[in-house]
Design a protein around this motif. Sequence first.
Motif, mmCIF file in Angstrom:
data_model
loop_
_atom_site.group_PDB
_atom_site.id
_atom_site.type_symbol
_atom_site.label_atom_id
_atom_site.label_comp_id
_atom_site.label_asym_id
_atom_site.label_seq_id
_atom_site.Cartn_x
_atom_site.Cartn_y
_atom_site.Cartn_z
ATOM 1 N N GLU A 106 9.326 -0.159 -5.733
ATOM 2 C CA GLU A 106 8.657 1.323 -6.310
ATOM 3 C C GLU A 106 9.221 1.759 -7.734
ATOM 4 N N LYS A 144 14.703 9.044 -1.724
ATOM 5 C CA LYS A 144 13.773 8.157 -0.845
ATOM 6 C C LYS A 144 13.062 6.715 -1.180
ATOM 7 N N LEU A 145 12.841 6.661 -2.877
ATOM 8 C CA LEU A 145 12.018 5.688 -2.871
ATOM 9 C C LEU A 145 12.512 4.319 -3.085
ATOM 10 N N SER A 195 1.718 10.087 -3.455
ATOM 11 C CA SER A 195 1.393 8.726 -3.677
ATOM 12 C C SER A 195 2.056 8.472 -5.062
ATOM 13 N N MET A 196 3.214 7.683 -4.979
ATOM 14 C CA MET A 196 3.918 7.469 -6.268
ATOM 15 C C MET A 196 3.179 6.923 -7.197
ATOM 16 N N LEU A 217 0.779 -1.136 -0.054
ATOM 17 C CA LEU A 217 0.012 0.080 -0.006
ATOM 18 C C LEU A 217 1.046 1.285 -0.011
ATOM 19 N N ASP A 218 1.113 1.716 -1.156
ATOM 20 C CA ASP A 218 2.078 2.859 -1.351
ATOM 21 C C ASP A 218 1.490 4.093 -1.254
ATOM 22 N N GLY A 219 1.889 5.189 -0.554
ATOM 23 C CA GLY A 219 1.267 6.220 -0.412
ATOM 24 C C GLY A 219 0.242 6.335 0.822
ATOM 25 N N SER A 220 0.757 5.633 1.887
ATOM 26 C CA SER A 220 -0.304 5.001 2.838
ATOM 27 C C SER A 220 -0.579 6.570 3.911
ATOM 28 N N SER A 221 0.463 7.379 3.678
ATOM 29 C CA SER A 221 -0.028 8.368 4.718
ATOM 30 C C SER A 221 -1.140 9.101 4.219
ATOM 31 N N ASN A 274 8.011 17.054 -5.003
ATOM 32 C CA ASN A 274 7.889 17.814 -3.636
ATOM 33 C C ASN A 274 8.614 19.057 -3.589
ATOM 34 N N PHE A 330 7.629 12.814 -13.427
ATOM 35 C CA PHE A 330 7.356 12.829 -11.621
ATOM 36 C C PHE A 330 8.982 12.604 -11.472
#
Length: 343
Positions: free
Chosen positions: A282, A276-277, A249-250, A119-123, A213, A264
Motif C-alpha cells: 500500500e 494500519k496500512l 479507500s487508500m 482490491l484495496d478498500g474492499s469494505s 479518519n 492523506f
Amino acid sequence: MVDRKTNRVITLEEYIIQAQNKFPGATGELSQLLRDIGLAAKIISREVNKAGITNILGEDGSTNVHGESVKKLDLFADSQLISALNRSEITCMVVSEENDGIVELDSDGGKYIVYMDPLDGSSNIDVNVSIGSIFSIYIRKNDSKEPLTEQDGLQPGTQQVAAGYVLYGSSTMMAYTTGAGVSLFTLDPSIGEFVLSDSKIRIPDHGTIYSVNEGSYHSWDEGLKQYVKYCQVEDSETHRPYKARYIGSMVADVHRTLVKGGIFIYPNSSQYPNGKLRLMYECNPLSFVIEQAGGMAIDCKGRIMEIRPEAIHQRTPIFIGSKQNVLKVKEFLDKYAPERIQN
Ligand code: AFP
C-alpha cells in the motif's frame, strides 16, 4: 491525450511499447508485466462494475491473513492478477494482501517480484464506493537457482522498478511509474482499452484538502491533533480552513490527493501503534507514484521508501501528498515528539 502525429488516442499497450523503444537494450519483460497487470485490471473492472447485479457482492465467509473478512471480489481480483502474472513466466514470486506467505509462480528464472493489494478498500464494495488495486515491482536479488524465501522480497521501496494502482471509480483509471514520472490512463469501455490521459501528471505543491479518519482523533499523538486543528483554523493567506475528505479507500484518497493536492494521513495511534496500512503493497507503491509526481511521503520519522522492511505484511504510519502539506505536518509531529527527529 491524442498522438499529435496520428491525431488519435494512445492506448496503454502502445504507450508501454513506445516507452520501451526508448531503451534499445530493454528486454521487454517489464513492459510485458505492466501489460499483464493492465489486462487483469480490465477483467477486475468489469466484475466490479457488475458487482451489484451478480452474486459476487458480499463476504465469502473466510478471513484473510490480517483477520479481516474477505469479500468475494477480493478473491476474484487476487486470482485474476496472479494468473495474469503467471502466464508470461517472468514473475517468480507474488506477495498479496490476501495470502499469508509468498506465492511462487511457474517461472523458469523469472526475475520479478510483485507485491499487490488486489482490491484495496474492499469494505466499500457493498456501498458502491471507489476501490482499487495496487502493485509494486522489484527485481529478485539472489541467484534464481536458490529456493525463494520472504527475504528475497524484503527490499526498501527505493528499489522498486515500477509501481502503480488501478482505481475503479466513476471511471476506471490506471496510474503507474517506472521512475520517470507518472502516467495516467482511463479505461474507455467502448473500445475496452486504457487510453492515455496524462503522461507526466504533477501533484500541486500545496493543497487545501486534508484526509484522515477523524473518528480516531482521541487515539492520536498530540502533534497530529494540533496539525488537524491548524487545518481547521481560518487564515486567508494559507487558504484555511482546509476541506476534510475521507473515502476510506487508500487508492481513492491518494488519487484525489495526486490530482487536487493536499494530504492523506493514516497515522500511528493507540489503536494501531505501527499504523494500519501495509508498507510493501500500500504505502511504498503509492509513495513512489506521489514522489514521482513531485510530492512527498513519510512515516513519523523519514521517507517511507527508505524504511528497511522486516516482514512482508509490515505496517507503517503514512503522511503522503503535496510537499508543503507534508512538511507542515512533519513540523507539528517533530514539535510534539522531538525525540523522533532524524538527522
Ligand atoms: P479495507 O480494504 O478493509 O476496506 O481497508 C481499506 C484500508 O486498508 C485503506 O484502503 C483505507 O485507507 C483504510 O484501510 C481505512 O481504514 P479505516 O476504516 O480505519 O479508516
